[in-house]
Write a protein that holds these residues in place. Sequence first.
Motif, PDB file in Angstrom:
ATOM      1  N   UNK A   3     -35.001  48.899 -19.617  1.00 61.40           N
ATOM      2  CA  UNK A   3     -34.656  49.207 -18.112  1.00 61.40           C
ATOM      3  C   UNK A   3     -36.073  49.223 -17.348  1.00 61.40           C
ATOM      4  N   UNK A   4     -35.940  48.761 -16.106  1.00 61.85           N
ATOM      5  CA  UNK A   4     -37.119  48.963 -15.234  1.00 61.85           C
ATOM      6  C   UNK A   4     -36.735  48.399 -13.743  1.00 61.85           C
ATOM      7  N   UNK A   5     -37.594  48.773 -12.747  1.00 62.06           N
ATOM      8  CA  UNK A   5     -37.394  48.270 -11.530  1.00 62.06           C
ATOM      9  C   UNK A   5     -37.398  46.632 -11.512  1.00 62.06           C
ATOM     10  N   UNK A   6     -36.464  46.098 -11.099  1.00 61.23           N
ATOM     11  CA  UNK A   6     -36.344  44.552 -10.722  1.00 61.23           C
ATOM     12  C   UNK A   6     -35.421  43.965 -11.898  1.00 61.23           C
ATOM     13  N   UNK A   7     -34.841  44.840 -12.802  1.00 62.13           N
ATOM     14  CA  UNK A   7     -34.082  44.175 -14.303  1.00 62.13           C
ATOM     15  C   UNK A   7     -32.856  44.323 -13.680  1.00 62.13           C
ATOM     16  N   UNK A   8     -31.761  43.512 -14.271  1.00 59.82           N
ATOM     17  CA  UNK A   8     -30.641  43.601 -14.230  1.00 59.82           C
ATOM     18  C   UNK A   8     -29.873  44.494 -15.167  1.00 59.82           C
ATOM     19  N   UNK A  38     -28.019  48.681  -7.346  1.00 60.26           N
ATOM     20  CA  UNK A  38     -26.769  47.942  -6.291  1.00 60.26           C
ATOM     21  C   UNK A  38     -26.112  47.027  -7.272  1.00 60.26           C
ATOM     22  N   UNK A  39     -24.909  47.053  -7.221  1.00 54.53           N
ATOM     23  CA  UNK A  39     -24.017  46.245  -7.892  1.00 54.53           C
ATOM     24  C   UNK A  39     -23.973  44.915  -7.200  1.00 54.53           C
ATOM     25  N   UNK A  40     -24.291  43.686  -7.715  1.00 54.53           N
ATOM     26  CA  UNK A  40     -24.503  42.474  -7.170  1.00 54.53           C
ATOM     27  C   UNK A  40     -23.235  41.729  -6.761  1.00 54.53           C
ATOM     28  N   UNK A  41     -22.208  42.033  -7.844  1.00 53.79           N
ATOM     29  CA  UNK A  41     -21.228  41.159  -7.703  1.00 53.79           C
ATOM     30  C   UNK A  41     -19.687  41.852  -7.433  1.00 53.79           C
ATOM     31  N   UNK A  42     -19.549  42.803  -6.762  1.00 50.69           N
ATOM     32  CA  UNK A  42     -18.477  43.608  -6.052  1.00 50.69           C
ATOM     33  C   UNK A  42     -18.387  43.318  -4.532  1.00 50.69           C
ATOM     34  N   UNK A 146     -34.183  33.693  -6.625  1.00 47.31           N
ATOM     35  CA  UNK A 146     -33.167  32.400  -6.723  1.00 47.31           C
ATOM     36  C   UNK A 146     -31.712  32.711  -7.215  1.00 47.31           C
ATOM     37  N   UNK A 147     -32.132  33.118  -8.569  1.00 47.62           N
ATOM     38  CA  UNK A 147     -30.641  33.314  -9.116  1.00 47.62           C
ATOM     39  C   UNK A 147     -29.846  34.396  -8.328  1.00 47.62           C
ATOM     40  N   UNK A 148     -30.367  35.438  -7.945  1.00 40.15           N
ATOM     41  CA  UNK A 148     -29.371  36.522  -7.175  1.00 40.15           C
ATOM     42  C   UNK A 148     -28.936  35.976  -5.920  1.00 40.15           C
ATOM     43  N   UNK A 149     -29.888  35.320  -5.035  1.00 40.93           N
ATOM     44  CA  UNK A 149     -29.212  34.681  -3.713  1.00 40.93           C
ATOM     45  C   UNK A 149     -28.424  33.538  -3.935  1.00 40.93           C
ATOM     46  N   UNK A 150     -28.668  32.654  -4.848  1.00 45.39           N
ATOM     47  CA  UNK A 150     -27.943  31.312  -5.175  1.00 45.39           C
ATOM     48  C   UNK A 150     -26.694  31.294  -5.931  1.00 45.39           C
ATOM     49  N   UNK A 151     -26.508  32.467  -6.678  1.00 46.40           N
ATOM     50  CA  UNK A 151     -25.188  32.395  -7.429  1.00 46.40           C
ATOM     51  C   UNK A 151     -24.240  33.103  -6.930  1.00 46.40           C
ATOM     52  N   UNK A 153     -21.202  35.293  -5.871  1.00 48.72           N
ATOM     53  CA  UNK A 153     -20.608  36.658  -6.181  1.00 48.72           C
ATOM     54  C   UNK A 153     -19.586  36.515  -7.395  1.00 48.72           C
ATOM     55  N   UNK A 154     -18.566  35.898  -7.182  1.00 46.92           N
ATOM     56  CA  UNK A 154     -17.594  35.978  -8.098  1.00 46.92           C
ATOM     57  C   UNK A 154     -17.632  35.374  -9.339  1.00 46.92           C
ATOM     58  N   UNK A 155     -19.041  34.782  -9.539  1.00 44.26           N
ATOM     59  CA  UNK A 155     -19.512  33.908 -10.873  1.00 44.26           C
ATOM     60  C   UNK A 155     -20.490  34.720 -11.448  1.00 44.26           C
ATOM     61  N   UNK A 156     -20.815  35.968 -10.932  1.00 44.39           N
ATOM     62  CA  UNK A 156     -22.281  36.437 -11.246  1.00 44.39           C
ATOM     63  C   UNK A 156     -22.244  36.943 -12.788  1.00 44.39           C
ATOM     64  N   UNK A 157     -21.383  37.731 -13.044  1.00 46.42           N
ATOM     65  CA  UNK A 157     -21.536  38.398 -14.488  1.00 46.42           C
ATOM     66  C   UNK A 157     -21.426  37.056 -15.569  1.00 46.42           C
ATOM     67  N   UNK A 158     -20.639  36.246 -15.261  1.00 44.98           N
ATOM     68  CA  UNK A 158     -20.587  35.225 -16.161  1.00 44.98           C
ATOM     69  C   UNK A 158     -21.811  34.342 -16.233  1.00 44.98           C
ATOM     70  N   UNK A 159     -22.324  34.151 -15.057  1.00 49.31           N
ATOM     71  CA  UNK A 159     -23.532  33.390 -15.032  1.00 49.31           C
ATOM     72  C   UNK A 159     -24.774  33.794 -15.605  1.00 49.31           C
ATOM     73  N   UNK A 160     -24.931  35.232 -15.366  1.00 52.25           N
ATOM     74  CA  UNK A 160     -26.097  35.982 -15.885  1.00 52.25           C
ATOM     75  C   UNK A 160     -25.901  35.814 -17.612  1.00 52.25           C
ATOM     76  N   UNK A 161     -24.973  36.046 -17.839  1.00 48.03           N
ATOM     77  CA  UNK A 161     -24.813  36.020 -19.491  1.00 48.03           C
ATOM     78  C   UNK A 161     -25.037  34.555 -20.090  1.00 48.03           C
ATOM     79  N   UNK A 162     -24.438  33.689 -19.494  1.00 46.25           N
ATOM     80  CA  UNK A 162     -24.750  32.155 -19.864  1.00 46.25           C
ATOM     81  C   UNK A 162     -26.122  31.758 -19.844  1.00 46.25           C
ATOM     82  N   UNK A 163     -26.817  32.386 -18.785  1.00 46.71           N
ATOM     83  CA  UNK A 163     -28.339  32.170 -18.693  1.00 46.71           C
ATOM     84  C   UNK A 163     -29.177  32.816 -19.596  1.00 46.71           C
TER      85      UNK A 163
END
Length: 181
Positions: A3-8, A38-42, A146-151, A153-163
């Motif tokens: 874990x670290x600053x800037x990580x998900x 900060x939670x990105x997908x709620x 790009x990933x944070x701001x272009x994905x 919100x409702x697809x974020x959890x799945x999208x990050x795992x798929x990536x």
Amino acid sequence: MTAGKGKLLIAEPFLGDPNFERSVVLLCEHNNQGSFGLVLNQRTNLNLDDVIDNVYSDLPLHIGGPVEQNTLHFIHRLGHEIDGAVDIGNGIYWSGDFDSIKTLINIGKITEKDIRLFVGYSGWSAGQLANEINRNSWIISETDASFIFDTPTDQFWRAVLKRMGGEYKILSNYPIDPRLN
């Protein structure tokens, strides 16, 4: 990965905490005293102009976490155009002068692709997050603006795992309640 600053932090599918079910948290601060994210997908059903006077924008608000939900936080990709912005890596900035943000929003220079706004935050005391990671409650991943701001919100959890691919791609398709599968 640590874990670290800037990580998900990606909530593993069986976390069991309703505050973080299928959540993806961006760590904005992580040190010996604790962690802030900060939670990105709620997303809430509120917009910025619902909670801040003299802002003329329907930018959506998100739930940053269960702590102090009467506070407003933001991440952006505006760099040091915003005084006081904290660079958390990979083109992502946290906080900064909110009066500048309001002005840029009101003149149409900031869109939803540039900023994400949150009520509340996620916080961990010293050692608490490390303990949760050791219990496999969180999956750690890299990210970029790009990933944070272009994905969406409702697809974020799945999208990050798929990536992330491999076993994580399989997890991305896991049902919320496997008994209903």
